[in-house]
Scaffold this motif. Structure first.
Motif, short mmCIF file in Angstrom:
data_model
loop_
_atom_site.label_atom_id
_atom_site.label_comp_id
_atom_site.label_asym_id
_atom_site.label_seq_id
_atom_site.Cartn_x
_atom_site.Cartn_y
_atom_site.Cartn_z
N PHE A 28 0.86 -1.18 0.00
CA PHE A 28 0.00 0.00 0.00
C PHE A 28 0.89 1.23 0.00
N SER A 29 0.49 2.25 -0.75
CA SER A 29 1.30 3.45 -0.89
C SER A 29 0.42 4.68 -0.77
N GLY A 30 0.99 5.76 -0.23
CA GLY A 30 0.25 7.01 -0.10
C GLY A 30 1.18 8.13 0.32
N ARG A 31 0.59 9.27 0.61
CA ARG A 31 1.34 10.44 1.08
C ARG A 31 0.76 10.88 2.41
N LYS A 36 6.28 10.31 1.85
CA LYS A 36 5.70 9.21 1.09
C LYS A 36 5.68 8.03 2.06
N VAL A 37 4.54 7.39 2.21
CA VAL A 37 4.43 6.26 3.12
C VAL A 37 4.10 5.00 2.33
N LEU A 56 6.60 2.31 6.36
CA LEU A 56 7.85 2.99 6.10
C LEU A 56 7.55 4.38 5.56
N ALA A 57 8.40 5.34 5.92
CA ALA A 57 8.21 6.71 5.44
C ALA A 57 9.52 7.23 4.87
N SER A 58 9.41 8.03 3.82
CA SER A 58 10.57 8.71 3.24
C SER A 58 10.12 10.08 2.76
N GLU A 59 11.07 10.94 2.52
CA GLU A 59 10.72 12.27 2.04
C GLU A 59 10.06 12.12 0.67
#
Length: 91
Positions: A28-31, A36-37, A56-59
């Motif tokens: 699953f992906s989102g903001r 960006k998570v 997980l989170a990234s810029e």
């Protein structure tokens, strides 16, 4: 047995979108704000066999800005000065 009154009101924090990786794994992906998570399934499992998922989170990459040129000043009408000789409301 719990009921709906046992929990405080909730609200949506973000939206997550179900996707498939090139290897066929679901994630699953989102903001979330400027991040960006991604929610991915771990290879590990809990003692009782329950799946473990990691968030997980990234810029987040910057959204592309519109770099198309806007109208030139000479193309814009001068709305501050009426073109009818100065009488307001008439065109």
């Amino acid at each position: 047995m719990s009921n709906a009154n046992d929990y405080p009101p909730s609200f949506r924090l973000t939206r997550m979108y179900r996707k498939k990786s090139a290897t066929g794994a679901t994630y699953f992906s989102g903001r979330l704000g400027g991040a960006k998570v991604v929610l991915v399934k771990s290879k590990e499992t809990a003692e009782d066999g329950t799946e473990i998922w990691s968030l997980l989170a990234s810029e987040a990459p910057q959204k592309q800005q519109d770099t198309r040129p806007g109208p030139r000043e000479s193309d814009q009408r001068d709305f501050a000065r009426p073109s009818n000789g100065g009488s307001p409301g008439a065109f």
